[in-house]
Scaffold this motif. Structure first.
Motif, mmCIF file in Angstrom:
data_model
loop_
_atom_site.group_PDB
_atom_site.id
_atom_site.type_symbol
_atom_site.label_atom_id
_atom_site.label_comp_id
_atom_site.label_asym_id
_atom_site.label_seq_id
_atom_site.Cartn_x
_atom_site.Cartn_y
_atom_site.Cartn_z
ATOM 1 N N VAL A 219 -20.103 54.882 -7.239
ATOM 2 C CA VAL A 219 -19.586 55.992 -8.039
ATOM 3 C C VAL A 219 -18.232 56.382 -7.460
ATOM 4 C CG1 VAL A 219 -21.872 56.812 -8.694
ATOM 5 C CG2 VAL A 219 -20.785 57.729 -6.643
ATOM 6 N N SER A 220 -17.535 57.281 -8.131
ATOM 7 C CA SER A 220 -16.225 57.704 -7.641
ATOM 8 C C SER A 220 -16.386 58.517 -6.357
ATOM 9 C CB SER A 220 -15.508 58.550 -8.690
ATOM 10 O OG SER A 220 -16.162 59.809 -8.832
ATOM 11 N N ILE B 216 -18.885 63.106 -3.148
ATOM 12 C CA ILE B 216 -18.750 64.378 -2.434
ATOM 13 C C ILE B 216 -19.536 65.486 -3.130
ATOM 14 C CG2 ILE B 216 -17.109 66.176 -1.764
ATOM 15 C CD1 ILE B 216 -15.074 63.867 -1.301
ATOM 16 N N VAL B 217 -19.358 65.594 -4.446
ATOM 17 C CA VAL B 217 -20.033 66.650 -5.201
ATOM 18 C C VAL B 217 -21.532 66.388 -5.245
ATOM 19 C CG1 VAL B 217 -20.259 67.716 -7.478
ATOM 20 C CG2 VAL B 217 -18.004 67.213 -6.554
ATOM 21 N N GLY B 218 -21.903 65.152 -5.447
ATOM 22 C CA GLY B 218 -23.319 64.776 -5.529
ATOM 23 C C GLY B 218 -23.694 64.391 -6.943
ATOM 24 N N ALA C 193 -25.250 66.898 -9.476
ATOM 25 C CA ALA C 193 -24.378 67.757 -10.282
ATOM 26 C C ALA C 193 -23.719 66.956 -11.411
ATOM 27 C CB ALA C 193 -23.310 68.392 -9.394
ATOM 28 N N CYS C 194 -23.191 65.792 -11.077
ATOM 29 C CA CYS C 194 -22.457 64.991 -12.073
ATOM 30 C C CYS C 194 -23.371 64.393 -13.133
ATOM 31 C CB CYS C 194 -21.683 63.885 -11.367
ATOM 32 S SG CYS C 194 -20.458 64.499 -10.207
ATOM 33 N N GLU C 195 -24.515 63.914 -12.730
ATOM 34 C CA GLU C 195 -25.412 63.217 -13.667
ATOM 35 C C GLU C 195 -26.397 64.165 -14.352
ATOM 36 O OE1 GLU C 195 -26.472 59.487 -13.644
ATOM 37 O OE2 GLU C 195 -24.463 58.953 -12.957
#
Length: 150
Positions: free
Chosen positions: A122-123, A128-130, A133-135
């Motif tokens: 992943v990017s 960093i964000v996890g 949160a993104c998915e």
């Protein structure tokens, strides 16, 4: 670890063999986790490789060592420690080597296909964000454990 190790020899081993197999597997999993974490630097947070690979190999080899005709239902197989010689152990070693070779080739091809199509990583921002949160749109998958706010 003991359950993984006894899976292969469960039908050819007597109580003493099972006891030895379980004792060795308990030590092997601890050493395996340490070796994978600190020597090979494998990212295995739950010790799955140490449990399943190390003790799977150990259990498979244990068939060639501890098989005995005194085990209920085993009338033919005898391991090295019960006077059966190296034949059964050699077959078990061949099995372990064959499965390792097949797995290495298969997983290499699989990862090359994944890398060429959708990518393996992943990017940096998503790392960093996890991914929670993104998915999934969650503020945190682990309450109180976040590198940075979302």
């Amino acid at each position: 670890a003991g359950l993984v190790a006894i899976t292969a020899p469960c039908d050819v081993t007597d109580c003493f063999g099972a006891l030895v197999i379980g004792a060795v597997s308990g030590v092997l999993v601890v050493f395996g986790v340490w070796f994978l974490d600190y020597v090979l630097r494998v990212d295995d947070p739950v010790g799955a490789v140490a449990v399943h690979f190390c003790n799977g190999v150990w259990g498979t080899l244990a068939v060639g060592l501890f098989a005995t005709t005194s085990a209920p239902g085993n009338d033919t197989l005898t391991g090295l420690f019960y006077g059966g010689g190296f034949q059964l152990l050699g077959l078990q070693i061949l099995g372990v080597v064959s499965v390792c070779a097949w797995t290495a080739v298969t997983i290499t091809l699989t990862f090359l296909i994944i890398k060429a199509t959708v990518g393996l990583r992943v990017s940096e921002e998503e790392e960093i964000v996890g991914l929670y949160a993104c998915e999934h749109g969650l503020p945190s998958a682990y309450a109180g454990f976040s590198i940075m706010g979302v």
